[in-house]
Motif scaffolding. Sequence first.
Motif, mmCIF file in Angstrom:
data_model
loop_
_atom_site.group_PDB
_atom_site.id
_atom_site.type_symbol
_atom_site.label_atom_id
_atom_site.label_comp_id
_atom_site.label_asym_id
_atom_site.label_seq_id
_atom_site.Cartn_x
_atom_site.Cartn_y
_atom_site.Cartn_z
ATOM 1 N N TYR A 77 0.922 -1.210 -0.054
ATOM 2 C CA TYR A 77 0.105 0.108 -0.015
ATOM 3 C C TYR A 77 0.897 1.386 -0.032
ATOM 4 N N GLY A 78 1.845 1.298 0.750
ATOM 5 C CA GLY A 78 2.902 2.341 0.989
ATOM 6 C C GLY A 78 3.375 2.542 -0.284
ATOM 7 N N ILE A 79 4.053 1.488 -0.963
ATOM 8 C CA ILE A 79 4.837 1.659 -2.084
ATOM 9 C C ILE A 79 3.773 2.311 -3.275
ATOM 10 N N ALA A 80 2.690 1.605 -3.409
ATOM 11 C CA ALA A 80 1.949 2.009 -4.365
ATOM 12 C C ALA A 80 1.314 3.582 -4.176
ATOM 13 N N TYR A 81 1.046 4.268 -3.051
ATOM 14 C CA TYR A 81 0.714 5.390 -2.884
ATOM 15 C C TYR A 81 1.890 6.361 -2.983
ATOM 16 N N SER A 82 3.101 5.893 -2.743
ATOM 17 C CA SER A 82 4.269 6.850 -3.002
ATOM 18 C C SER A 82 4.565 6.903 -4.495
ATOM 19 N N LEU A 83 4.336 5.813 -4.848
ATOM 20 C CA LEU A 83 4.585 5.793 -6.584
ATOM 21 C C LEU A 83 3.631 6.920 -7.314
ATOM 22 N N SER A 84 2.450 6.701 -6.579
ATOM 23 C CA SER A 84 1.239 7.531 -7.181
ATOM 24 C C SER A 84 1.973 9.001 -7.140
ATOM 25 N N LEU A 85 2.200 9.343 -5.918
ATOM 26 C CA LEU A 85 2.596 10.762 -5.826
ATOM 27 C C LEU A 85 4.029 11.148 -6.650
ATOM 28 N N CYS A 86 4.766 10.330 -6.845
ATOM 29 C CA CYS A 86 6.068 10.450 -7.682
ATOM 30 C C CYS A 86 5.678 10.725 -8.947
ATOM 31 N N CYS A 87 4.622 9.761 -9.458
ATOM 32 C CA CYS A 87 4.300 10.018 -11.047
ATOM 33 C C CYS A 87 3.399 11.295 -11.049
ATOM 34 N N ALA A 88 2.736 11.684 -10.187
ATOM 35 C CA ALA A 88 1.888 13.036 -10.170
ATOM 36 C C ALA A 88 2.667 14.102 -10.176
ATOM 37 N N TYR A 89 3.875 14.143 -9.442
ATOM 38 C CA TYR A 89 4.585 15.324 -9.253
ATOM 39 C C TYR A 89 5.296 15.347 -10.363
ATOM 40 N N SER A 90 6.033 14.286 -10.870
ATOM 41 C CA SER A 90 6.853 14.452 -12.160
ATOM 42 C C SER A 90 6.083 14.784 -13.319
ATOM 43 N N SER A 91 4.939 14.516 -13.386
ATOM 44 C CA SER A 91 4.042 14.903 -14.532
ATOM 45 C C SER A 91 4.097 16.327 -14.682
ATOM 46 N N LEU A 92 4.027 17.015 -13.461
ATOM 47 C CA LEU A 92 3.985 18.449 -13.456
ATOM 48 C C LEU A 92 5.210 19.361 -14.224
ATOM 49 N N SER A 93 6.308 18.564 -14.466
ATOM 50 C CA SER A 93 7.481 19.022 -15.210
ATOM 51 C C SER A 93 7.198 19.049 -16.688
ATOM 52 N N PHE A 94 6.242 18.153 -17.184
ATOM 53 C CA PHE A 94 6.029 17.711 -18.706
ATOM 54 C C PHE A 94 4.578 18.308 -19.080
ATOM 55 N N LEU A 101 -5.819 3.167 -2.736
ATOM 56 C CA LEU A 101 -6.961 3.283 -2.223
ATOM 57 C C LEU A 101 -7.592 1.904 -1.893
ATOM 58 N N VAL A 102 -7.782 0.860 -2.831
ATOM 59 C CA VAL A 102 -8.336 -0.297 -2.545
ATOM 60 C C VAL A 102 -7.442 -1.127 -1.595
ATOM 61 N N GLY A 103 -6.323 -0.756 -1.683
ATOM 62 C CA GLY A 103 -5.496 -1.710 -0.779
ATOM 63 C C GLY A 103 -5.709 -1.535 0.962
ATOM 64 N N TYR A 104 -5.766 0.059 0.836
ATOM 65 C CA TYR A 104 -6.148 0.565 2.450
ATOM 66 C C TYR A 104 -7.604 -0.003 2.819
ATOM 67 N N ARG A 105 -8.323 -0.074 1.846
ATOM 68 C CA ARG A 105 -9.917 -0.341 2.075
ATOM 69 C C ARG A 105 -9.748 -1.639 2.422
ATOM 70 N N SER A 106 -9.051 -2.532 2.078
ATOM 71 C CA SER A 106 -8.907 -3.999 2.379
ATOM 72 C C SER A 106 -8.276 -4.107 4.085
ATOM 73 N N LEU A 107 -7.359 -2.906 4.244
ATOM 74 C CA LEU A 107 -6.927 -3.102 5.520
ATOM 75 C C LEU A 107 -7.301 -2.055 6.713
ATOM 76 N N THR A 149 3.598 5.023 6.762
ATOM 77 C CA THR A 149 3.862 4.214 5.883
ATOM 78 C C THR A 149 4.295 4.846 4.571
ATOM 79 N N VAL A 150 3.209 5.649 4.308
ATOM 80 C CA VAL A 150 3.355 6.401 3.073
ATOM 81 C C VAL A 150 4.549 7.540 3.157
#
Length: 451
Positions: free
Chosen positions: A201-218, A306-312, A324-325
């Motif tokens: 869950y933490g890796i998925a959330y952090s990867l999402s933020l990294c991709c979202a913030y990286s997209s702001l440069s392009f 989101l789905v991962g935390y919903r299960s936890l 964790t995030v």
Amino acid sequence: MESTHLLTGSKKKVKIHPHTVTAKYTTHTPYSPQPGVHTHFPQPGDEGYDDAPSFEDFGSFLEETSDKKQLTESRRWPLTLFGSKDKDTTDKPQAAGGGEGSEGGARAAKGSGKGVGEQLASFGEASVSASRLTWVGLLGAALAHGCLIVLTRLASERFSLGPLFLLLVRSIVQLLSVAVPLHRGENPFGPEGYRLRLLCYGIAYSLSLCCAYSSLSFASPGNATATWRLATTALSATLAFLLLEERLGLADGISMAAGLCGLGLALLPAADESNSDSPTDPVVFWRGAFGWSLSALAGLWMALALVGYRSLKERVGVGTALFTVSWTGCLLAPASLALLQEGWSWPTSVPAWGLVLGLVACSVAAFLGMTHALTRLHPALVSASQSLEVPVAMLLQLAVLPLAPTAPEVVGNVMVVLSVGWLVAMKLLPARGGGRRQREEYEEILDSPIK
């Protein structure tokens, strides 16, 4: 587990207690324990005996009430987007001795003076305040997300602070959230047996933020944010259905679809850009395409989170999830910095540091409101409510930055506001006659893991 052989025609009543599960057996003939087998069943007056009606008694009591028939008939109507919510429509066989159980349940009902409808109504009244607080937290999280978009853009344009650097700073500051699980005596890395799922869950959330913030440069912040939210909402509904078997109601699905159409309109280019006859620079085109791809990938990772935390939700608290995030973000943000070769630029003035601290505060508030809502609401509804961040960011940019929105952006943002407003109104306003709310609370009881 010890077992005893009972005579033919024995009756069984199961009693549920918060700490123990006991059973009482009665027979038509005097019962004598077998040699070498020790059995003890608490009787009325003994410690640990619960006088509440058993599930068998309650089931028989429901059969004799008219409210149960109305609820059953209302549940038969296919009001879900992906099919009926009933997972098992077969009737369970009644246990022996149901007559005495039904009499006991009827006596309990007469003593309390409440039918099933009144009991569900009182249960609904007790949870209305919690539902209102949940939606207030969700709308506050959307407001914080909108402020977060504007603050990130200001930090990038006026103080030359890269988006990934801001992500790293907020992850480092949010490490202080480890105090919450430590104060509660919990393991900050999650309970035993669920740590691997919490790590994913933490890796998925952090990867999402990294991709979202990286997209702001392009890509432009408005297009990147709208693409991210659109992908997150659509994929959350799909993944929740496939992985958790959680379905959306028909009205919820229509409201969410209207919001997605609004986000799609906000992504349409302006009229002068679409009718331009000048040749497009290939470098600009591929940079924009890469930014949109990163935004869509960020939506996929966020939907998984989101789905991962919903299960936890029953095992992991919000404070543990935030920690964790945070620590996974401290690992992935520098890796993204090195991969994209984004330069380091520390704040050199008091306003810059104040902007960074405000960004961290908004991110924490948005995370807490959204994550807490996941314990009660469908992941797609949580993400759909966060679409309100797009019109909030547009209004804040009008006040801070001299940028006028296009006509498709205005129409799309109005559709987003109306869809979220209609969704909140459906959840909080009382239904006609109270039937829908009683049915929802009754289905929540049936789906409870306690059962």
